[in-house]
Design an enzyme around this catalytic site. Structure first.
Site, PDB file in Angstrom:
ATOM      1  N   ASN A   1       0.827  -1.212   0.000  1.00 21.59           N
ATOM      2  CA  ASN A   1       0.000   0.000   0.000  1.00 21.59           C
ATOM      3  C   ASN A   1       0.862   1.262   0.000  1.00 21.59           C
ATOM      4  O   ASN A   1       0.632   2.183   0.768  1.00 21.59           O
ATOM      5  CB  ASN A   1      -0.917  -0.010   1.220  1.00 21.59           C
ATOM      6  CG  ASN A   1      -2.113   0.878   1.050  1.00 21.59           C
ATOM      7  OD1 ASN A   1      -2.705   0.909  -0.018  1.00 21.59           O
ATOM      8  ND2 ASN A   1      -2.472   1.619   2.057  1.00 21.59           N
TER       9      ASN A   1
ATOM     10  N   ARG B   1       8.478   6.758  -1.724  1.00 25.98           N
ATOM     11  CA  ARG B   1       8.339   6.755  -0.270  1.00 25.98           C
ATOM     12  C   ARG B   1       8.926   5.487   0.352  1.00 25.98           C
ATOM     13  O   ARG B   1       9.509   5.535   1.434  1.00 25.98           O
ATOM     14  CB  ARG B   1       6.872   6.906   0.149  1.00 25.98           C
ATOM     15  CG  ARG B   1       6.737   7.399   1.592  1.00 25.98           C
ATOM     16  CD  ARG B   1       5.360   7.938   1.880  1.00 25.98           C
ATOM     17  NE  ARG B   1       4.447   6.899   2.220  1.00 25.98           N
ATOM     18  CZ  ARG B   1       4.176   6.489   3.464  1.00 25.98           C
ATOM     19  NH1 ARG B   1       4.769   7.064   4.488  1.00 25.98           N
ATOM     20  NH2 ARG B   1       3.323   5.543   3.688  1.00 25.98           N
TER      21      ARG B   1
ATOM     22  N   ARG C   1       2.326  -0.248   9.032  1.00 29.56           N
ATOM     23  CA  ARG C   1       3.212  -1.372   8.739  1.00 29.56           C
ATOM     24  C   ARG C   1       4.196  -1.638   9.870  1.00 29.56           C
ATOM     25  O   ARG C   1       4.874  -2.658   9.883  1.00 29.56           O
ATOM     26  CB  ARG C   1       3.991  -1.127   7.458  1.00 29.56           C
ATOM     27  CG  ARG C   1       3.116  -0.802   6.263  1.00 29.56           C
ATOM     28  CD  ARG C   1       3.928  -0.208   5.139  1.00 29.56           C
ATOM     29  NE  ARG C   1       3.073   0.448   4.157  1.00 29.56           N
ATOM     30  CZ  ARG C   1       2.622   1.680   4.294  1.00 29.56           C
ATOM     31  NH1 ARG C   1       2.945   2.403   5.362  1.00 29.56           N
ATOM     32  NH2 ARG C   1       1.831   2.199   3.378  1.00 29.56           N
TER      33      ARG C   1
ATOM     34  N   LYS D   1       0.600 -11.305  -2.014  1.00 28.70           N
ATOM     35  CA  LYS D   1       1.385 -10.377  -2.843  1.00 28.70           C
ATOM     36  C   LYS D   1       2.778 -10.120  -2.253  1.00 28.70           C
ATOM     37  O   LYS D   1       3.790 -10.231  -2.949  1.00 28.70           O
ATOM     38  CB  LYS D   1       0.610  -9.067  -3.008  1.00 28.70           C
ATOM     39  CG  LYS D   1       1.415  -7.848  -3.401  1.00 28.70           C
ATOM     40  CD  LYS D   1       1.999  -7.940  -4.794  1.00 28.70           C
ATOM     41  CE  LYS D   1       2.463  -6.580  -5.297  1.00 28.70           C
ATOM     42  NZ  LYS D   1       3.545  -5.980  -4.528  1.00 28.70           N
TER      43      LYS D   1
ATOM     44  N   PRO E   1       3.847 -12.428  -8.476  1.00 28.26           N
ATOM     45  CA  PRO E   1       3.107 -11.440  -7.672  1.00 28.26           C
ATOM     46  C   PRO E   1       2.028 -10.749  -8.516  1.00 28.26           C
ATOM     47  O   PRO E   1       2.296 -10.330  -9.631  1.00 28.26           O
ATOM     48  CB  PRO E   1       4.187 -10.414  -7.274  1.00 28.26           C
ATOM     49  CG  PRO E   1       5.500 -11.054  -7.577  1.00 28.26           C
ATOM     50  CD  PRO E   1       5.254 -12.051  -8.661  1.00 28.26           C
TER      51      PRO E   1
ATOM     52  N   ASP F   1      -0.254  -7.642  -8.607  1.00 28.28           N
ATOM     53  CA  ASP F   1      -0.586  -6.320  -8.075  1.00 28.28           C
ATOM     54  C   ASP F   1      -1.494  -5.609  -9.071  1.00 28.28           C
ATOM     55  O   ASP F   1      -1.960  -6.208 -10.040  1.00 28.28           O
ATOM     56  CB  ASP F   1       0.690  -5.524  -7.803  1.00 28.28           C
ATOM     57  CG  ASP F   1       1.341  -5.069  -9.102  1.00 28.28           C
ATOM     58  OD1 ASP F   1       1.053  -5.671 -10.153  1.00 28.28           O
ATOM     59  OD2 ASP F   1       2.117  -4.108  -9.074  1.00 28.28           O
TER      60      ASP F   1
END
Length: 293
Positions: free
Chosen positions: A138, A143, A187, A230, A247, A249
């Site tokens: 997310n 970042r 997280r 994921k 994966p 996404d």
DNA sequence: GCCCAGGGAATCG
DNA sequence: CGATTCCATGGG
């Protein structure tokens, strides 16, 4: 395949010949690792610098088939040859991937593979990959990189050229609130849980790496809070040499929805599904959207 | 099933 | 420019 070898060693820069179509730009731009950045040396067409396995390294390319690495010969053979996957036969792998689909699907795959030429799946450290992809959930790449840089500076060992990725012990000792202060948000508890389970031995990453069945390895990683299919797949593909990990996404969902009328079963790519995934991801994420189609 | 949880980047109006 | 959207997972 080409066998890479050190052709020259000048001023600390190794010249590596026989690297095939290796693309420094694409390999480090495709979102698989978060500790490399462009380095500006006008001598080279593309140059990056970063840290892996507790070592700082610079990589550059000028001409096809050749790579320049600022490292010792010992580190090249012990670390970078494998990290960069220069020992893997991507020509054969690409042939297999391109031959896995036919008709319209095959044409899409061909375009994706062509747009992704030179991408190598790096063989990253298992703990670093696991922890990094927990951070990535997310989240967006700039970042993620900031958080991991801050995390390394604060809790990683100081090395020449920067900081090593923090060990699970170091992050466990730092504690959940300290991890939260790195702006990891919700997280923080996931990273802390991973650090605890790995440092205590409750989760053995080497054992995970050696598991024969994908589902078993995935199941082990998913015992960590915040690790779903994921994050597990990304960790396994980029940190555990599981090239069959696929994966899914938003970009993979998009490429399938937009281009594969009858869906896409990763199993058609067999043991190299993850590499095909990376090509499809890169194509949809960085290439086709830029073309506006 | 549905909403919310950091936060900053990307995209939109 | 400000407003809105995006993102992977778990918990209430």
């Amino acid at each position: 395949m080409n066998v890479p070898y050190i052709a020259d060693n000048k001023n600390g820069w190794l010249t590596i010949e026989g690297v095939g179509d290796f693309s420094v730009f694409r390999t480090f731009d495709c979102g698989q690792c978060f500790r490399f950045d462009p380095a500006c040396d006008p001598t080279y067409a593309c140059e990056v610098e970063g840290i892996a396995f507790g070592k700082y390294v610079r990589l550059a390319e000028k001409e096809k088939g050749r790579l320049y690495i600022k490292a010792s010969e010992k580190d090249f053979y012990e670390t970078w040859l494998v990290y960069l996957s220069l020992d893997r036969d991507y020509i054969a792998i690409n042939e297999k991937i391109k031959g896995s689909l036919s008709g319209k699907d095959g044409e899409h795959m061909l375009r994706a593979a062509s747009a992704s030429e030179g991408i190598r799946i790096l063989r990253q450290d298992p703990w670093e990959a696991l922890c990094s992809f927990i951070v990535s959930q997310n989240n967006n790449i700039p970042r993620i990189k900031k958080i991991i840089a801050a995390m390394s500076e604060k809790y990683g060992e100081k090395i020449e050229g920067g900081y090593a990725f923090p060990t699970p012990e170091s992050l466990r000792d730092a504690g959940e609130s300290a991890i939260f202060e790195l702006r990891t948000g919700f997280r923080a508890k996931y990273i802390y849980d991973a650090a605890c389970k790995v440092s205590s031995g409750e989760l053995d990453l080497l054992a995970v790496k050696n598991m024969a069945e994908y589902a078993d390895a995935e199941g082990e990683l998913m015992r960590i809070k915040g690790v779903g299919p994921k994050v597990a797949a990304c960790s396994l593909l980029f940190g555990f040499e599981r090239l069959d990990a696929f994966p899914i996404d938003v970009w993979i969902k998009k490429v399938i929805a937009n281009r594969f009328e009858n869906g896409l079963d990763p199993a058609v790519f067999g043991e190299y599904a993850g590499i095909a995934q990376q090509y499809l991801f890169y194509y949809e994420r960085y290439v086709s959207s830029a073309l506006g189609d």
